[in-house]
Write a protein that holds these residues in place. Structure first.
Motif, PDB file in Angstrom:
ATOM      1  N   LEU A 114       0.854  -1.186   0.000  1.00  0.00           N
ATOM      2  CA  LEU A 114       0.000   0.000   0.000  1.00  0.00           C
ATOM      3  C   LEU A 114       0.884   1.228   0.000  1.00  0.00           C
ATOM      4  N   MET A 115       0.847   1.969  -1.078  1.00  0.00           N
ATOM      5  CA  MET A 115       1.709   3.135  -1.219  1.00  0.00           C
ATOM      6  C   MET A 115       1.014   4.158  -2.098  1.00  0.00           C
ATOM      7  N   PRO A 116       1.421   5.420  -2.023  1.00  0.00           N
ATOM      8  CA  PRO A 116       0.768   6.442  -2.842  1.00  0.00           C
ATOM      9  C   PRO A 116       1.024   6.225  -4.326  1.00  0.00           C
ATOM     10  N   GLY A 117       0.115   6.747  -5.141  1.00  0.00           N
ATOM     11  CA  GLY A 117       0.266   6.609  -6.586  1.00  0.00           C
ATOM     12  C   GLY A 117      -0.227   5.255  -7.052  1.00  0.00           C
ATOM     13  N   ARG A 118       0.519   4.654  -7.942  1.00  0.00           N
ATOM     14  CA  ARG A 118       0.143   3.345  -8.474  1.00  0.00           C
ATOM     15  C   ARG A 118       0.567   2.273  -7.470  1.00  0.00           C
ATOM     16  N   PHE A 119      -0.347   1.498  -6.955  1.00  0.00           N
ATOM     17  CA  PHE A 119      -0.038   0.547  -5.900  1.00  0.00           C
ATOM     18  C   PHE A 119      -0.675  -0.801  -6.196  1.00  0.00           C
ATOM     19  N   LEU A 120      -0.245  -1.806  -5.432  1.00  0.00           N
ATOM     20  CA  LEU A 120      -0.744  -3.163  -5.616  1.00  0.00           C
ATOM     21  C   LEU A 120      -1.908  -3.479  -4.700  1.00  0.00           C
ATOM     22  N   GLU A 121      -2.335  -2.506  -3.901  1.00  0.00           N
ATOM     23  CA  GLU A 121      -3.534  -2.615  -3.078  1.00  0.00           C
ATOM     24  C   GLU A 121      -4.322  -1.321  -3.209  1.00  0.00           C
ATOM     25  N   THR A 122      -5.616  -1.398  -2.948  1.00  0.00           N
ATOM     26  CA  THR A 122      -6.481  -0.222  -2.994  1.00  0.00           C
ATOM     27  C   THR A 122      -6.880   0.178  -1.579  1.00  0.00           C
ATOM     28  N   GLN A 123      -6.753   1.464  -1.292  1.00  0.00           N
ATOM     29  CA  GLN A 123      -7.162   1.965   0.018  1.00  0.00           C
ATOM     30  C   GLN A 123      -8.634   1.632   0.264  1.00  0.00           C
ATOM     31  N   VAL A 124      -8.957   1.321   1.531  1.00  0.00           N
ATOM     32  CA  VAL A 124     -10.338   1.033   1.882  1.00  0.00           C
ATOM     33  C   VAL A 124     -11.182   2.297   1.759  1.00  0.00           C
ATOM     34  N   ASP A 125     -12.396   2.148   1.264  1.00  0.00           N
ATOM     35  CA  ASP A 125     -13.315   3.282   1.148  1.00  0.00           C
ATOM     36  C   ASP A 125     -13.691   3.773   2.549  1.00  0.00           C
ATOM     37  N   ALA A 126     -13.405   5.035   2.836  1.00  0.00           N
ATOM     38  CA  ALA A 126     -13.564   5.561   4.203  1.00  0.00           C
ATOM     39  C   ALA A 126     -15.008   5.496   4.685  1.00  0.00           C
ATOM     40  N   HIS A 127     -15.950   5.894   3.849  1.00  0.00           N
ATOM     41  CA  HIS A 127     -17.356   5.900   4.262  1.00  0.00           C
ATOM     42  C   HIS A 127     -17.856   4.479   4.526  1.00  0.00           C
ATOM     43  N   LEU A 128     -17.532   3.565   3.633  1.00  0.00           N
ATOM     44  CA  LEU A 128     -17.963   2.176   3.805  1.00  0.00           C
ATOM     45  C   LEU A 128     -17.308   1.568   5.039  1.00  0.00           C
ATOM     46  N   TYR A 129     -16.035   1.880   5.250  1.00  0.00           N
ATOM     47  CA  TYR A 129     -15.331   1.357   6.423  1.00  0.00           C
ATOM     48  C   TYR A 129     -15.998   1.811   7.725  1.00  0.00           C
ATOM     49  N   ASN A 130     -16.350   3.079   7.814  1.00  0.00           N
ATOM     50  CA  ASN A 130     -16.980   3.595   9.037  1.00  0.00           C
ATOM     51  C   ASN A 130     -18.317   2.909   9.308  1.00  0.00           C
ATOM     52  N   SER A 131     -19.062   2.635   8.252  1.00  0.00           N
ATOM     53  CA  SER A 131     -20.353   1.958   8.425  1.00  0.00           C
ATOM     54  C   SER A 131     -20.157   0.531   8.913  1.00  0.00           C
ATOM     55  N   VAL A 132     -19.182  -0.168   8.319  1.00  0.00           N
ATOM     56  CA  VAL A 132     -18.917  -1.544   8.736  1.00  0.00           C
ATOM     57  C   VAL A 132     -18.359  -1.573  10.152  1.00  0.00           C
ATOM     58  N   LYS A 133     -17.500  -0.607  10.481  1.00  0.00           N
ATOM     59  CA  LYS A 133     -16.917  -0.560  11.824  1.00  0.00           C
ATOM     60  C   LYS A 133     -18.009  -0.399  12.881  1.00  0.00           C
ATOM     61  N   SER A 134     -18.976   0.462  12.638  1.00  0.00           N
ATOM     62  CA  SER A 134     -20.077   0.637  13.594  1.00  0.00           C
ATOM     63  C   SER A 134     -20.859  -0.657  13.760  1.00  0.00           C
TER      64      SER A 134
END
Length: 676
Positions: free
Chosen positions: A538-558
């Motif tokens: 996980l690194m900026p720019g072109r990476f081999l993983e995709t950052q987790v969607d912040a809004h979806l993550y917060n909903s799942v975390k709750s």
């Protein structure tokens, strides 16, 4: 430039005195060497003597008038017969010494149809030999056809690296005779033929101080001073001057002043495309003429719906060349117009349009539909770069299209030898990005393996790494070549001259190594040294993983807090020792009870919850991208129980109760849920 040309013309005797025969031989040859008369390489510091030329080198001629010796671009002719300008007549009877007799005749071509037929015949020539044979067999040539012959020769001979594939074609007697006549009759050429011939000479890398170019530039300056050139002619002249002296040329500034004085609203489509082409070729380098560009953008936006295929591709190509990112509304409008032209675009035009859409990061649903109808019909016959650009567009925009992928994969089996190593890698990379394995996978990958065996030494190191990495994303493991990639020699080639190996390359090497170790346990070849491995994908720019969607993550975390009873029972964004980052990690003991996230002992099972937002799927389908598929596959092989929470399922849930029930069924499908 114009002043220098006029001064040079005076020195050569081209103005105000009879023609002299002095030859400016090329400085690339040593002081004791005799220069070859066919050598045109002055501006590019190259010499046909070092390009395989085996013609006899003549002694340096005296600087006295001699009708039998012309400059390097002014072809030797015995006793030309001067009549009336308009067409060039090539006599079939060649003199004993092998030269070509030329004469001008006042008899014009029989009709425009004949001239057009000749232009089509010239454009259909597939080799320089065929083109020169056409030149020798033609009785009459108009000035337009003469210029077209030079342009076609440049099309066939340019090697893409600032040179010609075979510079000795410039020594052909018929071609020398044609250039001789163009030089002598430059004042009688039409405006279009004059500047087109000048541009063709620059594309053939002829000596800027040759008699032919001096004549053409001098005549162009005279007509420029009279303001007699049209918009299209000014654009061709601008490109020629740019090639001769660069964007700071004084004469080029004069050309642009005249263009700026004209109104884009009065230009035809061809003229509008020509101005865009000239500016995109380098005239607008450094932000020059932005006011003119802004005016052109506004006008073009208003007439986009009427633009023909050529104009659409030319404008988009120029916008890319100039980096006009602020013109995105124009790009979107041109994309909509391009949808109508997909069936009639030439291969080059379609490639230019797709390159622009890749550059600007724009995709259109209707364009995708049009390509899905058009590409399967042309996959076997289209130009290799066009097919590759289609695949690259679908890959970069993450567009899932089995119709296109299947057609290209099928054609690849039969025409793989037509593709360059870069084109092969880019097609595999697109399939890897989408994680799409075609139905003919067995034949397809056998062909890829055969290409690797036959042309392994032709692959650039990074291109080869891209190809092998794409294969692993598709669960294909070319172990015979992986061992070569991990060799010290190859790793040294991957390193840049100054900055060393970049993180993207290191990440690909690391994932390739992990794939081999996890999925090919019998591999016993060279290992990847620790210094070439990264700690996180996980690194900026072109990476081999995709950052987790912040809004979806917060909903799942709750929802997880409600399910497990406390935030301390799961960890978020956990970097594993295997370079992957877990969105959520849940630990269980041997009896299946949830352990606190901080617990490090007696862990029997680890659950990796992948919260997959829209960016982890293809843009137009619910298909995980290749990099997410390989991540889940590797986590499973590493002992994790992988649970996927896709956005399209989670977004349908309403209320806390439904969310908790959904998460319980996903994470603990075999246990009853306790109420807290």
């Amino acid at each position: 430039m114009a002043l220098k040309v006029l001064q040079r013309a005076q020195q050569l005797g081209l103005i105000g005195s009879p023609l002299l025969s002095s030859v400016r031989f090329l400085s690339v040859c040593g002081p004791q060497e005799q220069a070859c008369v066919v050598c045109p390489w002055t501006s590019s510091s190259r010499c046909s003597l070092r390009h395989g030329c085996r013609r006899a080198r003549w002694p340096l001629p005296p600087l006295s008038p001699s009708p039998g010796r012309m400059g390097v671009c002014s072809m030797a002719v015995r006793d030309p017969l001067l009549d009336v300008a308009g067409t060039v007549r090539l006599h079939r009877d060649s003199p004993p010494d092998g030269g070509v007799r030329l004469s001008l005749t006042g008899v014009a071509l029989g009709s425009r149809e004949q001239e057009q037929a000749m232009l089509e015949r010239v454009s259909s020539c597939g080799t320089s030999r065929q083109l020169l044979r056409t030149l020798r067999s033609s009785l009459l040539l108009s000035d337009r056809v003469a210029a077209a012959i030079l342009h076609r020769l440049a099309d066939l001979e340019q090697d893409g690296a600032g040179g010609l594939r075979d510079p000795t074609v410039l020594s052909d007697e018929a071609l020398r005779g044609l250039c001789q006549r163009l030089e002598q009759e430059s004042s009688r050429l039409g405006d279009t033929a004059l500047v087109s011939t000048l541009l063709a000479c620059t594309r053939l890398y002829l000596d800027p101080w040759s008699r032919l170019l001096v004549r053409l530039v001098s005549e162009s300056q005279e007509r420029l001073d009279k303001e007699s050139l049209g918009v299209a002619e000014l654009c061709m002249l601008a490109q020629a001057l740019l090639a001769l002296e660069g964007p700071n040329c004084t004469m080029l500034g004069q050309v642009m002043e005249q263009l700026q004085c004209s109104d884009p609203a009065q230009w035809s489509q061809d003229e509008l495309a020509a101005v865009y082409g000239a500016l995109g070729a380098g005239v607008a380098e450094g932000g020059r003429y932005q006011d003119l560009l802004n005016t052109m953008h506004t006008h073009t936006l208003s007439v986009t719906g009427r633009l023909e295929p050529m104009a659409v591709s030319e404008v988009l190509g120029a916008l890319v060349a100039m980096g006009q990112s602020q013109a995105l509304p124009l790009v979107i409008a041109l994309c909509k117009q391009a949808v109508r032209h997909v069936p009639v675009f030439t291969d080059a035009q379609l490639a230019a349009v797709l390159s622009a859409l890749i550059y600007f990061g724009h995709s259109d649903h209707f364009l995708v539909q049009a390509l899905e109808l058009h590409v399967p019909k042309k996959a076997f016959t289209a130009h290799p770069e066009t097919v590759t650009k289609v695949m690259q567009y679908f890959g970069r925009r993450c567009i899932w299209s089995p119709a296109v992928f299947d057609a290209v994969a099928e054609s690849f089996v039969y025409r793989a030898d037509d593709y360059s190593t870069s084109q092969v890698a880019r097609q595999l990379e697109a399939l890897g990005v989408l994680g799409y394995v075609p139905p003919n996978a067995a034949q397809f990958f056998r062909k890829v393996e055969a290409l690797l065996h036959a042309r392994f030494s032709q692959f650039q190191p990074r291109v080869l790494l891209e190809l092998l990495h794409a294969c692993t994303l598709l669960q294909r493991f070319p172990l015979n070549f992986v061992s070569k990639v991990f060799s010290p020699y190859f790793l040294q080639q991957l390193q840049g001259k100054d900055s060393g190996t970049d993180r993207i390359v290191l990440a690909q090497l690391t994932q390739l190594y992990m794939t081999v170790k996890l999925e090919c346990p019998f591999y016993n070849g060279p290992q990847l040294l620790p210094k070439y491995r990264v700690k996180s994908f996980l690194m900026p720019g072109r990476f081999l993983e995709t950052q987790v969607d912040a809004h979806l993550y917060n909903s799942v975390k709750s929802g997880l807090v409600d399910l497990l009873g406390a935030r301390s029972y799961f960890a978020s964004r956990v970097l594993t020792p295997y370079c992957y980052t877990l969105d959520v990690e849940i630990k269980l003991d041997e009896e299946g009870y949830v352990l606190p996230a901080s617990h490090i002992d007696e862990i029997h099972k680890r659950i990796a919850v992948c919260i997959n937002g829209p960016k982890r799927f293809s843009a137009n389908a619910q298909q995980l991208l290749g990099k997410e598929t390989i991540k889940q596959r590797h986590l499973g092989l590493l002992g994790y129980e992988v649970v996927e929470i896709p956005y399209y399922e989670f977004e349908k849930l309403k209320g806390k109760t439904e969310i908790v029930e959904y998460l319980h069924k996903k994470i603990f499908p075999l246990s009853y849920r306790l109420s807290w």
